[in-house]
Enzyme design. Sequence first.
Site, short mmCIF file in Angstrom:
data_model
loop_
_atom_site.label_atom_id
_atom_site.label_comp_id
_atom_site.label_asym_id
_atom_site.label_seq_id
_atom_site.Cartn_x
_atom_site.Cartn_y
_atom_site.Cartn_z
N HIS A 61 -6.30 -0.55 4.61
CA HIS A 61 -6.52 -0.11 5.99
C HIS A 61 -7.44 -1.10 6.73
O HIS A 61 -6.96 -2.00 7.40
CB HIS A 61 -7.05 1.33 6.06
CG HIS A 61 -6.18 2.31 5.38
ND1 HIS A 61 -5.01 2.77 5.92
CD2 HIS A 61 -6.30 2.94 4.17
CE1 HIS A 61 -4.44 3.63 5.10
NE2 HIS A 61 -5.20 3.73 4.01
N HIS A 79 0.86 -1.20 0.00
CA HIS A 79 0.00 0.00 0.00
C HIS A 79 0.89 1.25 0.00
O HIS A 79 1.23 1.79 1.04
CB HIS A 79 -0.91 -0.02 1.24
CG HIS A 79 -2.03 0.96 1.19
ND1 HIS A 79 -3.36 0.59 1.19
CD2 HIS A 79 -2.03 2.32 1.14
CE1 HIS A 79 -4.12 1.65 1.15
NE2 HIS A 79 -3.34 2.73 1.12
N HIS A 114 1.15 4.80 -2.36
CA HIS A 114 0.65 5.62 -3.46
C HIS A 114 1.79 6.37 -4.12
O HIS A 114 2.53 7.10 -3.45
CB HIS A 114 -0.38 6.63 -2.94
CG HIS A 114 -1.62 6.00 -2.39
ND1 HIS A 114 -2.67 5.61 -3.19
CD2 HIS A 114 -1.97 5.67 -1.12
CE1 HIS A 114 -3.62 5.08 -2.44
NE2 HIS A 114 -3.22 5.11 -1.17
N ASP A 118 1.85 4.08 3.01
CA ASP A 118 0.74 4.83 2.44
C ASP A 118 1.24 6.03 1.63
O ASP A 118 1.27 5.98 0.40
CB ASP A 118 -0.22 5.27 3.55
CG ASP A 118 -1.62 5.62 3.05
OD1 ASP A 118 -1.88 5.42 1.84
OD2 ASP A 118 -2.44 6.07 3.85
N HIS A 172 -9.95 0.67 -0.56
CA HIS A 172 -9.81 1.41 0.70
C HIS A 172 -11.15 1.34 1.43
O HIS A 172 -12.17 1.81 0.91
CB HIS A 172 -9.50 2.88 0.42
CG HIS A 172 -8.09 3.16 0.02
ND1 HIS A 172 -7.51 2.63 -1.11
CD2 HIS A 172 -7.13 3.94 0.61
CE1 HIS A 172 -6.26 3.07 -1.21
NE2 HIS A 172 -6.01 3.86 -0.18
N GLU A 231 -11.19 2.66 6.85
CA GLU A 231 -10.09 3.51 7.33
C GLU A 231 -10.67 4.49 8.35
O GLU A 231 -10.30 4.46 9.53
CB GLU A 231 -9.44 4.24 6.16
CG GLU A 231 -8.26 5.12 6.57
CD GLU A 231 -7.60 5.82 5.39
OE1 GLU A 231 -6.55 6.44 5.62
OE2 GLU A 231 -8.12 5.77 4.26
#
Length: 316
Positions: A194, A20, A22, A252, A170, A173
């Site tokens: 998450h 995970h 980005h 993340d 996602h 979260e």
Amino acid sequence: MAHNSTNNVQIFNKPRVELHLHLDGAIKPETILYFGKKRGIKLPADSVEGLMSYVGYDEPRNLTQFLEIFSYYMPAIAGDLTPDEVVHLVNQGFQEGEKHFKIKARSILCCMRHMPEWSTEIVSLCKKYRNEGVVGMDLAGDESLNCKLNSGHCTAYEEAFKNGIHRTVHAGEVGPSTVVKEAVDVLKAERIGHGYHTIDDFCLYKRLLKLNIHFEICPWSSYLTGACDPDLMKHPAIRFRKDKANYSLNTDDPLIFKSTLDKDYCVVSKYMGFTEDDFMEANINGARSCFLPDKEKEELLMTLYEAYGMVQSTVC
């Protein structure tokens, strides 16, 4: 309780798997400045220090405030890039200082909750480039503003499922456990980005444990976005670890959180009692749940088993 004093000290000097991460939240500020200048797009500052005063932070906010940060620099790197610019963005973009190995790099194309009109195009791109490094699709966005699942996303994920395109979402979260349930039951998600609030629904949580659904946990991110209790010693990752859930540890958006994967390992070690054995298990989980082709996944697992001194007769 102050947590932001935890240093990026490497405590697990072995190969690691990160699922995970980005790209637009992991590039170097120098790269953002480069593209801003090259494309004639004005940024809020023209130096690394100045840009980071807008982009980076290390005190808790909420998810909406976190997502707003992307508006400061995304215009410089979004839109129609030439092939050479894409190569530069990927090769030069990742944060320096990472000590873990990037064993295999593959792309997951991301849909946004507030832009369902994108989803059909995203799944089409996944099909078009599935043999050129694109391995799956994701659905991201601010659950606190919009938890309702648009039919456009449902149609796209159904198409992905029918075509064997891997799926992660996602969910849970900052949103409730119902969003996680929807991700698994409606979108057929194989992994949950998450997923902390899954544990609020005992029956759902137990079912996902049985289904071996993978949770992409991002400890430091969850603290800085207000996704979890600010007391890290109460983090859902502790429950996942104790219950032998299928999870991995991830950064993340290290650009914005001013962190590296070492930071996350440090946090879970200091505040959540994670040991080296837990780190090895999390990385094996990540390798088993990654979206690489079978042969490459097997090679990745064997690399980890060898590095961890584990004897494994059967690769799952």
